[in-house]
Design an enzyme around this catalytic site. Structure first.
Site, PDB file in Angstrom:
ATOM      1  N   ARG A 250      14.819  39.930  48.753  1.00  0.00           N
ATOM      2  CA  ARG A 250      14.178  38.702  49.225  1.00  0.00           C
ATOM      3  C   ARG A 250      14.450  38.478  50.712  1.00  0.00           C
ATOM      4  NH1 ARG A 250      16.539  33.831  46.851  1.00  0.00           N
ATOM      5  NH2 ARG A 250      17.084  33.426  49.021  1.00  0.00           N
ATOM      6  N   HIS A 254      14.647  31.152  49.223  1.00  0.00           N
ATOM      7  CA  HIS A 254      14.067  30.975  47.888  1.00  0.00           C
ATOM      8  C   HIS A 254      12.883  30.016  47.956  1.00  0.00           C
ATOM      9  CE1 HIS A 254      13.726  30.098  43.620  1.00  0.00           C
ATOM     10  NE2 HIS A 254      13.813  28.819  43.917  1.00  0.00           N
ATOM     11  N   TYR A 263      24.664  32.807  51.625  1.00  0.00           N
ATOM     12  CA  TYR A 263      24.973  33.738  50.537  1.00  0.00           C
ATOM     13  C   TYR A 263      24.331  35.125  50.684  1.00  0.00           C
ATOM     14  CZ  TYR A 263      20.415  32.141  48.650  1.00  0.00           C
ATOM     15  OH  TYR A 263      19.093  31.838  48.477  1.00  0.00           O
TER      16      TYR A 263
END
Ligand SMILES: Cc1ncc(C[n+]2csc(CCOP(=O)(O)OP(=O)(O)O)c2C)c(N)n1
Ligand SMILES: [Mg+2]
Length: 340
Positions: A250, A254, A263
């Site tokens: 990714r 998100h 993270y």
């Protein structure tokens, strides 16, 4: 930090191997390019519209376009698409207007459509709950003797959900004509793939259901096309479901409410950005002599114009009646709902 999924060298690839796929002539290659650019433009404009306060929270799909366009181009119009929020704009490839999907993200009632008009089901936000729906629809097509199949899109995190298991098992037992398309972007918001499964590869799960599992490079639109076309052929010829794991990483948050810097592996994100899927395909088309500067500019201008018109049409819609919120919830709304 999560590591790259095991076995990545074994991913099916087309672009990096500089080979050609059957079934796509020059026009087919360019149609695929138009779809990629439309999705990319939709995504990039939506982020801007969100920042301007013109749409609500938005699930970015930047660099997922190859998985979406490659697989849709392997379908026939009669085949049903079951998108998750990550594939919110996939209906554009079936003729749903940009304004409709923008309205969905604006929470406006004109943001819904009749699934039977486009063979595109509602955008599914609960993780994996659409997998049994897709399995049921596919089984129904088989029972009716129709040739259509279904494809359900979901993420790596969805493979930990009961609904995924139920849908996959049901489809295999019934030999339903279903393609289970997993976008393995290696993150479920901030949960890495390593915390999601002990399986060496998500495609390995297919063995347990008794269906074929294939792994493809999710940034390679032609590899996705080829793998999905094979799965669709199998489904139509009575061979039952296939699990496709499209592997990527990714490269965007998100959603607009997320800050992945706390993270994610930022170096890996940078690598993904350098090798993003639209540019990869453009370089391939240029090597083939199919794409020129002029054509590229035209395709991008058309997509930008479609989005300009889309946001204008969305914003021209009258405000919905607040009572609609309760319309299908209460026969007699409690009187206090009328207060204020
Ligand atoms: C049943 C359910 N549980 C939790 C959530 C909250 N949630 C939204 S997105 C998400 C992560 C899903 O990750 P993945 O399946 O990998 O899909 P991706 O967002 O990476 O495409 C979660 C847990 C939800 N929408 N539905
Ligand atoms: Mg994910």
């Amino acid at each position: 930090m999560a590591q790259v999924a095991h076995g990545e060298p074994e991913l099916r690839r087309v672009i990096d191997e500089d080979r050609e796929v059957d079934g796509l002539d020059r026009d087919g290659l360019l149609d695929l390019y138009r779809s990629l650019v439309l999705l990319r433009t939709y995504d990039e404009r939506s982020l801007v519209y969100h920042r301007q306060g013109r749409i609500g929270t938005y699930a970015i799909f930047w660099n997922h376009e190859a998985m979406q366009a490659g697989s849709v181009h392997a379908l026939a119009g009669e085949d049903w698409i079951f998108p998750s929020y990550r594939e919110s704009a996939i209906g554009l490839l079936r003729g749903i207007p940009p304004a409709t999907i923008l309205q969905w993200w604006r929470g406006h009632p004109s943001g819904w459509w009749n699934p039977a008009d486009h063979n595109v089901a509602s955008i599914c936000v609960p993780i994996a709950t659409h997998v049994p729906h897709a399995a049921g629809l596919a089984w129904g097509k088989k029972l009716k003797g129709e040739s259509a199949c279904a494809i359900a899109y979901f993420g790596d995190g969805a493979t930990s959900e009961g609904a995924f298991h139920e849908g996959a098992n049901f489809a295999a037992v019934m030999q339903a004509p279903l393609v289970l398309f997993c976008n393995n972007n290696q993150w479920a918001i901030s949960t890495p793939l390593s915390a999601q499964t002990r399986a060496a590869a998500l495609a390995d799960k297919a063995v347990g259901y008794g269906m074929p599992g294939v792994r493809v490079d999710g940034g390679d639109v032609l590899a996705v096309y080829e793998a999905t076309r094979e799965a669709v052929e199998r489904a139509r010829s009575g061979g039952g479901p296939t699990f496709i794991e499209a592997v990527t990483y990714r490269a965007a948050p998100h959603a607009t409410a997320d800050d992945p810097r706390v993270y994610i592996d930022l170096e890996r994100v940078e690598q993904e950005k350098q090798n993003e899927c639209v540019g990869r395909y453009e370089r391939y088309l240029r090597r083939l002599g199919v794409l020129t500067d002029e054509l590229e500019a035209d395709v991008k201008a058309d997509a930008a114009e479609a989005m300009r018109q889309g946001i204008a049409a969305a914003e021209a819609e009258p405000e919905p009646d607040p009572e609609l919120v309760f319309e299908h919830a209460y026969v007699d709304p409690p009187p206090r709902f009328r207060d204020g």
